[in-house]
Enzyme design. Structure first.
Site, mmCIF file in Angstrom:
data_model
loop_
_atom_site.group_PDB
_atom_site.id
_atom_site.type_symbol
_atom_site.label_atom_id
_atom_site.label_comp_id
_atom_site.label_asym_id
_atom_site.label_seq_id
_atom_site.Cartn_x
_atom_site.Cartn_y
_atom_site.Cartn_z
ATOM 1 N N GLU A 179 79.699 39.220 17.075
ATOM 2 C CA GLU A 179 79.116 39.990 15.972
ATOM 3 C C GLU A 179 78.825 41.434 16.389
ATOM 4 O OE1 GLU A 179 77.206 36.511 13.239
ATOM 5 O OE2 GLU A 179 75.804 37.693 14.372
ATOM 6 N N GLU A 372 82.110 30.933 12.997
ATOM 7 C CA GLU A 372 80.741 30.467 12.705
ATOM 8 C C GLU A 372 80.612 30.269 11.207
ATOM 9 O OE1 GLU A 372 77.315 32.613 14.171
ATOM 10 O OE2 GLU A 372 78.366 33.144 16.015
HETATM 11 C C1 BG6 Z 1 74.930 34.467 14.103
HETATM 12 C C2 BG6 Z 1 74.887 34.435 15.594
HETATM 13 O O1 BG6 Z 1 74.357 35.688 13.717
HETATM 14 O O2 BG6 Z 1 74.201 33.547 13.366
HETATM 15 C C3 BG6 Z 1 74.351 33.141 16.191
HETATM 16 O O3 BG6 Z 1 76.133 34.741 16.167
HETATM 17 C C4 BG6 Z 1 73.213 32.631 15.328
HETATM 18 O O4 BG6 Z 1 73.960 33.408 17.506
HETATM 19 C C5 BG6 Z 1 73.765 32.330 13.938
HETATM 20 O O5 BG6 Z 1 72.542 31.542 15.857
HETATM 21 C C6 BG6 Z 1 72.770 31.692 12.991
HETATM 22 O O6 BG6 Z 1 71.603 32.471 12.908
HETATM 23 P P1 BG6 Z 1 70.179 31.828 13.171
HETATM 24 O O7 BG6 Z 1 69.248 32.969 13.116
HETATM 25 O O8 BG6 Z 1 69.976 30.842 12.068
HETATM 26 O O9 BG6 Z 1 70.256 31.182 14.498
#
Ligand code: BG6
Length: 475
Positions: A179, A372
């Site tokens: 990211e 993701e």
């Molecule tokens: C992304 C990141 O922004 O979102 C992860 O690459 C992160 O590291 C994921 O865990 C989900 O966000 P959160 O804040 O729910 O963990």
């Protein structure tokens, strides 16, 4: 017609959110270690509240994570049981170079990841490795100021060369920075930036961004020289901005917000700073020291594929709008009245994934990789130990359907899909364990209590079937 043959199904993690063992086998301290659970996490992550070591009275969840460091064999076996074809994970920089500027790497750190990759290989799981997922050794921050300093390019090059050389033949897919656009929103977490009183933050952030972009291009060059079969990708926190309404001011606001994100990928994929970014930097009085060599490296070593995270679309409104603000993956925006939200206030928009995929593919014409996607939710363990997470299945089902439509109806080329947190892990944004994404439950709470035992949720069996049928049977 559905998902292509050989489609890479799997899940994604990050070192600091699962490994723990923060001080074992020579590992050095990193920015991600000193981000506490609780209300100060975000001020620290954004670089507003300096915290460069552990302080009394705080709980630091990355210190122990979910103890993947000791349990990776069990965890990878569970991934294999679900049928994973790919496992996305990241390297903790400070395991390899504890301070970041050493001459020689730490053999224990290198050996750890080699063991993890060999374990994956045992099951025919392809590792997809992020070189840095938000982490930066603390020493590079205290000594050099983090990514604001161009010296970090050389340290990162050394890290990349060490990894590509050591894991040649074991790892084919690499991502340079997780990211990369997060640097604008959480600059301490994204780039080890801490701000001085009165400093021009935009100047510092774009300087650091330039250094990361150049480092990313160098890493791509080095990877291809060491092994031409390596595929290197960039990684964007994606989710297209919609205009709040057809009012031209709203449409323009959405366009500007999208450009703010595309800027990074335009450089990494097209090889040069886009005109709109050069003008924006000029307007804001930001001066970047871009050398001829930087320009050459950026132009000659663009990425092979475009990877991104997608949790939701975003919405933007121009001046004079009465739209409400909304939460979501660190990106400010306004509330889209047509979308429902997760328990953490993140909008849910499966069609937005198809829209985002189309926009990225139209723009770059390179294969995409969704690295993701998922739903952070509270899970309840029933008395018999089972966990019925139908809401998570529903979220993923709709998003997989949207990807299928983008592939089959729109012709988008997609290499694979790794859901975020296939096993529950520490939340990057909040430091909580209770914000769970996994198919595998981990007995651990927000205060760090629990046996760390793993168990299969209902979604575990569902995802297993999805993979088995290559996305044909979505339940
Ligand atoms: C992304 C990141 O922004 O979102 C992860 O690459 C992160 O590291 C994921 O865990 C989900 O966000 P959160 O804040 O729910 O963990």
């Amino acid at each position: 017609m559905g998902f292509p043959k050989g489609f890479l199904w799997g899940g994604a993690t990050a070192a600091n959110q699962c490994e723990g063992a923060y001080n074992l086998d020579g590992r050095g301290l990193a920015n991600v270690d000193v981000m506490p659970h609780g209300p100060e996490r975000w001020p620290v992550g954004t670089g507003v509240r300096p915290m460069l070591d552990f302080e009394e009275g705080y709980y630091y969840p990355a210190q122990s994570g979910i103890d993947f460091y000791h349990r990776y064999r069990e965890d990878i076996a569970l991934f294999a049981e679900m049928g994973f074809k790919v496992f996305r994970m990241s390297i903790a920089w400070s395991r390899i170079f504890p301070k970041g500027d050493e001459q020689e790497p730490n053999e224990a750190g290198l050996a750890f990841y080699e063991d993890v990759f060999r374990e994956c290989q045992k099951y025919g799981i392809e590792p997809l490795v992020t070189i840095t997922h938000f982490d930066c050794p603390i020493h590079l921050i205290t000594q050099y100021g983090g990514w604001r300093n161009c010296k970090l390019i050389d340290f990162y090059k050394k890290l990349a060369r060490t990894l590509f050389t050591r894991y040649r033949g074991l790892v084919r897919y690499w991502l340079t920075f997780n990211e990369i656009n997060m640097i604008l929103h959480a600059p301490f977490m994204g780039a080890g930036l801490v701000f001085e009183e009165g400093e021009n933050k935009q100047q510092v952030k774009y300087t650091a961004a330039h250094h990361e972009l150049v480092a990313s291009a160098w890493a791509t060059k080095i990877a291809h020289e060491i092994d031409p079969d390596i595929q290197v990708g960039c990684m964007l926190a994606a989710g297209s901005y919609y205009p709040y309404s057809p009012r031209p001011e709203d449409v323009r606001a959405a366009q500007l917000s999208n450009q703010e994100n595309y800027f990074f990928i335009d450089v990494q994929s097209r090889g040069s700073y886009p005109a709109y970014a050069l003008r924006m930097l000029e307007r804001e009085g930001i001066e970047l020291d871009i050398s001829d060599e930087d320009r050459r490296i950026l132009a000659d070593h663009t990425v092979d594929f475009i990877s991104f995270s997608y949790y939701s679309s975003r919405c933007a409104a121009g001046e004079g709008s009465d739209a409400d603000q909304v939460k979501g993956n660190a990106f400010a925006g306004v509330k889209n009245p047509y979308l429902s939200e997760s328990q953490w206030g993140w909008a849910i928009d499966p069609l937005g994934l198809r829209i985002t995929m189309n926009e990225l593919y139209d723009r770059y014409q390179k294969p995409l990789f969704v690295v993701e996607n998922g739903l952070g939710a509270i899970d309840r363990v029933a008395e018999d130990g089972s966990i019925d997470d139908e809401y998570r299945i529903e979220y993923l089902r709709q998003h997989i359907q949207a990807m299928r439509d983008a592939i089959t109806e729109d012709g988008v080329e997609l290499l694979g899909y790794t859901t975020w947190g296939p096993i529950d892990l520490v939340s990057a944004g909040t430091g909580e364990m209770s914000k769970r994404y996994g198919f595998i439950y981990v007995d651990r709470d927000d205060a760090g209590e629990g046996s760390l035992e793993r168990s299969r949720k209902k979604s575990f069996y569902w995802y297993q079937r999805v993979i088995e049928t290559n996305g044909e049977d979505l339940g």
